[in-house]
Enzyme design. Structure first.
Site, PDB file in Angstrom:
ATOM      1  N   VAL A  55       9.843   4.424  56.784  1.00 17.74           N
ATOM      2  CA  VAL A  55      10.277   5.136  55.571  1.00 17.74           C
ATOM      3  C   VAL A  55      11.186   4.252  54.732  1.00 17.74           C
ATOM      4  CG1 VAL A  55      11.627   7.082  54.708  1.00 17.74           C
ATOM      5  CG2 VAL A  55      10.005   7.421  56.578  1.00 17.74           C
TER       6      VAL A  55
ATOM      7  N   ILE B 156       8.958   0.720  53.534  1.00 21.23           N
ATOM      8  CA  ILE B 156       7.830   0.814  52.603  1.00 21.23           C
ATOM      9  C   ILE B 156       8.334   1.327  51.255  1.00 21.23           C
ATOM     10  CG2 ILE B 156       5.627   1.930  52.132  1.00 21.23           C
ATOM     11  CD1 ILE B 156       5.177   2.029  55.158  1.00 21.23           C
TER      12      ILE B 156
ATOM     13  N   ASP C  76      -0.965 -12.334   9.688  1.00 23.56           N
ATOM     14  CA  ASP C  76      -1.110 -12.242   8.238  1.00 23.56           C
ATOM     15  C   ASP C  76       0.037 -12.987   7.577  1.00 23.56           C
ATOM     16  OD1 ASP C  76      -3.408 -10.738   8.205  1.00 23.56           O
ATOM     17  OD2 ASP C  76      -2.354  -8.824   8.246  1.00 23.56           O
TER      18      ASP C  76
ATOM     19  N   ASP D  20      -3.508  -4.487   8.652  1.00 20.40           N
ATOM     20  CA  ASP D  20      -2.936  -3.259   8.092  1.00 20.40           C
ATOM     21  C   ASP D  20      -3.965  -2.358   7.417  1.00 20.40           C
ATOM     22  OD1 ASP D  20      -3.500  -4.832   5.940  1.00 20.40           O
ATOM     23  OD2 ASP D  20      -1.461  -4.917   5.145  1.00 20.40           O
TER      24      ASP D  20
ATOM     25  N   ASP E  67      -9.487  -3.747   8.897  1.00 20.46           N
ATOM     26  CA  ASP E  67      -8.922  -4.606   9.943  1.00 20.46           C
ATOM     27  C   ASP E  67      -9.058  -3.978  11.325  1.00 20.46           C
ATOM     28  OD1 ASP E  67      -8.078  -6.618   8.228  1.00 20.46           O
ATOM     29  OD2 ASP E  67      -6.151  -5.661   7.831  1.00 20.46           O
TER      30      ASP E  67
ATOM     31  N   ASN F  68      13.736  -4.902  52.328  1.00 19.61           N
ATOM     32  CA  ASN F  68      13.012  -4.122  53.336  1.00 19.61           C
ATOM     33  C   ASN F  68      12.503  -4.996  54.470  1.00 19.61           C
ATOM     34  OD1 ASN F  68      13.512  -1.958  51.710  1.00 19.61           O
ATOM     35  ND2 ASN F  68      11.446  -1.742  50.928  1.00 19.61           N
TER      36      ASN F  68
ATOM     37  N   GLU G  65      15.275  -5.359  56.923  1.00 16.48           N
ATOM     38  CA  GLU G  65      15.440  -4.219  57.832  1.00 16.48           C
ATOM     39  C   GLU G  65      14.423  -4.279  58.977  1.00 16.48           C
ATOM     40  OE1 GLU G  65      15.169  -0.788  55.359  1.00 16.48           O
ATOM     41  OE2 GLU G  65      16.764  -1.446  54.013  1.00 16.48           O
TER      42      GLU G  65
ATOM     43  N   ASN H 105      18.579   2.785  53.107  1.00 15.62           N
ATOM     44  CA  ASN H 105      17.450   2.909  52.191  1.00 15.62           C
ATOM     45  C   ASN H 105      17.851   3.686  50.938  1.00 15.62           C
ATOM     46  OD1 ASN H 105      14.558   2.769  51.524  1.00 15.62           O
ATOM     47  ND2 ASN H 105      14.654   4.978  51.785  1.00 15.62           N
TER      48      ASN H 105
ATOM     49  N   THR I 214      20.763   1.447  48.895  1.00 11.41           N
ATOM     50  CA  THR I 214      20.392   0.111  48.413  1.00 11.41           C
ATOM     51  C   THR I 214      19.123   0.114  47.579  1.00 11.41           C
ATOM     52  OG1 THR I 214      19.165  -0.392  50.443  1.00 11.41           O
ATOM     53  CG2 THR I 214      21.484  -0.996  50.397  1.00 11.41           C
ATOM     54  N   ASP I 215      18.178   0.987  47.908  1.00 13.40           N
ATOM     55  CA  ASP I 215      16.926   1.013  47.158  1.00 13.40           C
ATOM     56  C   ASP I 215      17.014   1.923  45.936  1.00 13.40           C
ATOM     57  OD1 ASP I 215      16.038  -0.610  49.074  1.00 13.40           O
ATOM     58  OD2 ASP I 215      14.477   0.693  49.867  1.00 13.40           O
TER      59      ASP I 215
END
Length: 1072
Positions: free
Chosen positions: A321, A324, A368, A713, A717, A778, A781, A806, A809-810
């Site tokens: 968990v 990933i 242009d 424009d 075009d 990760n 860990e 997790n 920090t994530d």
């Protein structure tokens, strides 16, 4: 997310909150962890445990998962809100009559009764009834609304082609979807015949002022009604709003309209693939962790084999968990959306997220000239008229001061003397009349912005302003009297005077084949036709000329040659856009103009307009060159004017001569195939271009594997914008062009394109940095848990600690990385390849190095406490790895030492702190922290501080420390934590150094380009037939591929331009 299109509103059907919450738990690993927590709780109850001891760990796991879910919900909600705000930038606009003058307002501000002006390319903003025709006809493409196509003669074939390139149409009861434009090119005529039409017929419907007499009229019968969402393909008119919102034809069929799903961006797809691969790898490692620890299932500390198995199962699942990055796609979407909001503040409005990724790959920008490289604030600076013919043709030249839309400026003669009353000169007076009457634009004063603003074409606005500067005849105090008016009245006082004196009877609109427009006016039993247009078109239709003394004389060849000489001087040397003005007396009572009336005209004068280059364009073009992006100036102007403008910009000073770099459309089309290949590699200026040439240029460049950005424009075009990798519409352009584009420039500025490219590169880089931070952390860990199992030491981290790391920090730091500032060298790197992997081999190696160090540092903190800490037992290493047998043998230390919270607290703190340092590493992929310091991203610093405060909170506040199985650390332990954490910065600095100087450069610089080699060839020139032989010779030597791409690379630099010129093809072939 669903997008429902209703009239001009865009409703974002956001995902319901409860679905977002459930979505966060709709993950196999999360479900497994919840099940493991419940099994653990049941076993605890079965063993007689009650209260806090039984429910502590399961409760904490559920709480952290709930917190993770909250973060996920907030992230996805922010992503949806950001996308919604992006779409708000795309709101339609309308030219509305308010407070006595026309203003440009959001279409959402319209109410029934408003008077709206529409013209070619406009998308109708509401249901409206026609009240005034401002051109000979008005044609509207309303195929999007009707299910049958009204067959009419005089078809606009382009309407047929363009609509089917953009829309899914319902025709004759069947639905036609065009997936490939080339397929449609082949099939469109056959399909149209099959539908019962004739080639040359259009889908557009002619509108008229008269109401229909048909009973039970359907949409096709309501020819005096303009329906919301349809597009004007020809003409100009005014209409009154009769329905808005759901009270429109489009609103009434809202529920049956196409519901569009947001497609995943290419980057998101790549990340999904990478995430799936990473999930499989980590899942395998987690299973391996569980298997490796089978021998520890019976450890006394667990209280039985089954409990031990569940304990390590929870560790494995918690590790999965944590490791990933499930939230990666949502955070990437947020990163892209927030980046595009920053781009919108730079006036670059991105219409699709995938285009942000493509921006970083752009290799050629086809821009242009007018309004993009220049200010598009046209102002007349020179006037040429015929003074007299007494002693041969003598022209009078006037200089006009003032370069804005403000009616402020004076006229000066050749000697620099100011004209006190310019309107007393006959030619200038008639120039003012023609400029005011043969004109469809509006100039008005905006009191809020304190500026004069335009509605309409810049050239016509310049003529409006000229009329104000010339003033009115009649009395000597006119100039000073005009200055007494308010700014609102002064903006168009003289223009309104001439419009009140003359009644407009008929209008012949401008067309590309005639290159002119005419208007029939009536005044005091006199009918006069005023005309304006390209000097060559007007002069060819003139047989007489007006003199400044009031006389009219035949336009002789000598006079014609003198006027043409002035025109060439204005357009060439002075780079002015020129228009010629003329008039003609017509029979009294004529009501309609025809093309046959546009002959035997009387020439009035020549006006030269200045459109100065934008100040910021020079640096922007140089920035493109440094970034490996080629700029091609694409314009309908003549070759001399475009080249002169490029010299004035100053960014093309390295080109001594534009020969071989500047082509007109006709010159390019006459080249042979191999010559075109070379020309495309060198082209800098492309002139006398029509919309079809733009598309041809895009396709040709794409065949050479270029990633092309094209500006436009107009309605015509649109195919080129659709075909380009990045279609860029002007904010002042038509709704059709904007619909076909990927990005809209609110300020029409070339520098904004370059800023958008830089921002696009920065967004992509920030996304990569976020990925790097998430994955390297990760990996750390995983290494920590797996290495602990291999070494046979006690658990370094328990499941709740893994989940906590997790969460903190994530979450905040990872999101804050999306706010990184651009690298200083973001526009010095070459464009990346479109198919370049998000995670390259070298980059993944860096992930592994950092991840392995994070894991080792975490393990080191754990081992240090047992072996060396003054507060620890100072055990021999052998005792530590044999901890599971402690209870079965004699020891001089209590076995409870292995249940102490200190080592796991040190380990957990090292993991948190080292990841905070790693977050600082991700301020840039390759730039040192000495170049981009930490305070360059205050959001990141703030998130790091908040994360550390939360971590300190659980260490020192009860009962949080008990919940997370941690204990307060002393200063010595904090010192070790810092010692173990900081080296991650040193390691990454070394890796960045290697990236900058060695490994990132997989091959040396390119040799001189093919065009340079051929340019320097001593025996041929770029336009000679020998160029093909040169090309074939280089192919035979294996130096280039069939497409002209270099196969063999070698570093070669030239110190000077002369040195490059002396470098012959013979030398080139011998060396390479």
């Amino acid at each position: 997310m669903e997008v429902i299109y209703d009239l001009f509103f865009i409703f974002i059907a956001g995902t319901p909150f409860w679905k977002l919450v459930l979505k966060q738990f709709d993950d196999l690993l999360v479900k497994i962890l919840i099940a493991a927590a419940l099994v653990s709780f049941i076993l605890a109850l079965a063993n007689g445990e009650t209260g806090l001891s039984a429910s502590l760990e399961p409760s904490v796991i559920l709480m952290i998962l709930a917190a993770n879910a909250a973060v996920g919900v907030i992230t996805e909600t922010n992503a949806e809100k950001a996308l919604e705000e992006l779409r708000a930038y795309q709101a339609d606009i309308a030219t509305v009559l308010r407070n006595g003058c026309f203003s440009i307002l959001p279409a959402t501000d319209l109410v029934p009764g408003d008077i709206v002006e529409v013209s070619v390319g406009c998308k109708i903003p509401a249901d409206m009834r026609m009240i005034e025709m401002l051109s000979d006809q008005l044609r509207v493409d309303q195929a999007i609304l009707t299910d049958t196509l009204k067959q009419l003669p005089q078809i606009n074939l382009f309407a047929l082609e363009f609509k089917f390139l953009l829309l899914e149409q319902t025709c004759g009861g069947g639905v036609l979807k065009v997936w490939r434009e080339d397929w449609w090119e082949e099939k469109k005529e056959a399909w149209w015949r099959m539908m019962g039409g004739r080639v040359g017929e259009s889908f557009s419907v002619e509108k008229e002022l008269d109401a229909t007499n048909v009973t039970n009229a359907v949409y096709q019968d309501k020819t005096n009604i303009l329906f919301s969402g349809t597009v004007v393909v020809a003409g100009r008119a005014r209409a009154i709003v009769v329905g808005v919102g759901s009270n429109t034809a489009m609103g009434s069929i809202r529920d049956s309209m196409l519901i569009a799903e947001d497609d995943a961006t290419p980057l998101k797809k790549k990340l999904d693939e990478f995430g799936s691969f990473l999930a499989k790898v980590i899942a395998g490692i987690c299973v391996l962790v569980w298997i490796v620890n089978i021998g520890h299932f019976r450890d006394p500390i667990h209280g039985g084999f089954l409990r031990g198995a569940i304990h390590y199962f929870k560790i494995a699942v918690a590790l999965a968990v944590a490791a990933i990055p499930e939230g990666l796609p949502a955070v990437v979407t947020t990163c892209l959306a927030l980046g595009t909001k920053r781009m919108a503040r730079l006036n670059a409005i991105v219409r699709s997220l995938p285009s942000v990724e493509t921006l970083g790959c752009t290799t050629v920008i086809c821009s242009d000239k007018t309004g993009t490289l220049t200010t598009n604030m046209m102002s007349v600076s020179k006037i040429c008229v015929l003074h007299s013919v007494d002693r041969g043709p003598v022209t009078a030249e006037y200089h006009v001061s003032g370069t804005t839309y403000a009616p402020e400026g004076s006229l000066f003669d050749n000697s620099g003397v100011q004209l006190e009353i310019p309107a007393q000169f006959h030619c200038l007076l008639h120039i003012a009349m023609c400029s005011a009457l043969c004109n469809e634009s509006v100039v008005q004063y905006n009191p809020e912005k304190r500026t004069y603003e335009k509605i309409g074409e810049s050239t016509e606005v310049a003529l409006r302003v000229l009329t104000e500067k010339i003033g009115l005849p009649g009395f000597d105090s006119m100039p000073s009297a005009l200055n007494l008016l308010s700014k609102h009245e002064r903006a168009s006082y003289c223009n309104r005077y001439w419009e009140s004196q003359f009644k407009k009877v008929s209008l012949l609109e401008f067309s590309r084949d005639r290159k002119m427009m005419s208007v029939l006016c009536s005044r005091k039993q006199i009918d006069i036709m005023f005309s304006k247009g390209a000097p060559e078109s007007i002069l060819s239709r003139c047989t007489s000329i007006l003199c400044n003394d009031g006389s009219t004389v035949p336009l002789t060849s000598n006079i014609r040659a003198e006027i043409e000489s002035k025109f060439n001087s204005f357009a060439g040397k002075e780079t002015l856009r020129c228009l010629a003005l003329a008039l003609k007396r017509l029979p009294l009572g004529q009501q309609v103009l025809s093309f046959n009336d546009e002959k035997d005209l009387t020439f009035i004068g020549l006006v030269g307009m200045l459109d100065p280059p934008r100040d910021e364009v020079r640096n922007a073009i140089i920035s493109c060159m440094t970034a490996g992006i080629r700029v091609v100036v694409v314009t309908g102007d003549n070759k001399t004017t475009a080249e002169s403008l490029c010299r004035r910009i100053g960014a093309f000073d390295h080109l001594d001569d534009f020969t071989g770099f500047s082509y007109t459309a006709s010159e390019f089309e006459e080249l042979q195939a191999l010559q075109k290949t070379v020309a495309l590699q060198r082209m800098t200026i492309f002139t006398r271009v029509e919309p079809s040439h733009k598309r041809m240029l895009v396709e040709a460049l794409q065949h050479q594997n270029e990633v092309v950005a094209m500006t436009g424009d107009g309605v015509n075009d649109a195919p080129a914008l659709k075909k380009a990798d990045i279609g860029i519409a002007m904010g002042s352009g038509t709704a059709v062009a904007k619909s076909a584009s990927d990005m809209v420039l609110a300020d029409d500025n070339f520098a904004t394109i370059v800023a958008a490219v830089a921002e696009g590169r920065a967004i992509y880089n920030n996304t990569k940095q976020f990925i790097r931070y998430m994955i390297s952390s990760n990996i750390g860990e995983v290494v920590c848990i797996f290495l602990a199992a291999l070494l046979g030491i006690p658990d370094t981290l328990v499941p709740v600690q893994l989940l906590w790391v997790n969460l903190v920090t994530d979450g905040l730091p990872a999101t804050a990385i999306g706010f990184n500032k651009q690298d200083s060298d973001v526009m010095k790197a070459k464009p990346r390849k479109v198919n370049e992997a998000v995670v390259s081999g070298w980059l993944f190696f860096r992930y592994l190095v950092i991840g392995v160090y994070v894991g080792l540092a975490t393990i080191a903190g754990f081992v240090w406490w047992f072996l060396y800490s003054d507060n620890g037992p100072k055990l021999p290493y052998t005792e530590l790895i044999n901890f599971d047998s402690c209870s079965r043998r004699e020891t001089d230390y209590p076995c409870t030492v292995f249940s102490d919270r200190h080592p796991s607290t040190v380990s957990m703190t090292v993991l948190v702190v080292v990841e905070m340092f790693n977050a600082l590493n991700n301020l840039s992929e390759n730039q040192s922290l000495l170049v981009i310091p930490p305070w360059s991203n205050l959001w990141l610093l703030g998130s790091i501080v908040l994360t550390m405060l939360l971590h300190v909170l659980i260490l020192y506040v009860q009962p949080l420390s008990a919940i997370f199985s941690v204990t307060p650390l002393n200063w010595a332990e904090w010192t070790v934590v810092l010692y173990l954490s900081f080296p991650v910065i040193i390691i990454d600095e070394i890796l960045k150094f290697l990236s900058r100087n060695a490994i990132r450069n997989d091959h040396p610089d390119r040799p001189p380009s093919l065009s340079s080699a051929i340019c320097s060839c001593e025996i041929c020139s770029p336009l000679s037939p020998d160029i093909g032989q040169c090309f074939i010779s280089l192919q035979a030597l294996g130096l280039i591929s069939d497409s002209g791409e270099w196969i063999y690379f070698r570093k070669e630099k030239f110190a000077t331009n002369d040195e490059r010129k002396s470098y012959s093809l013979h030398d080139y072939v011998n060396e390479y």
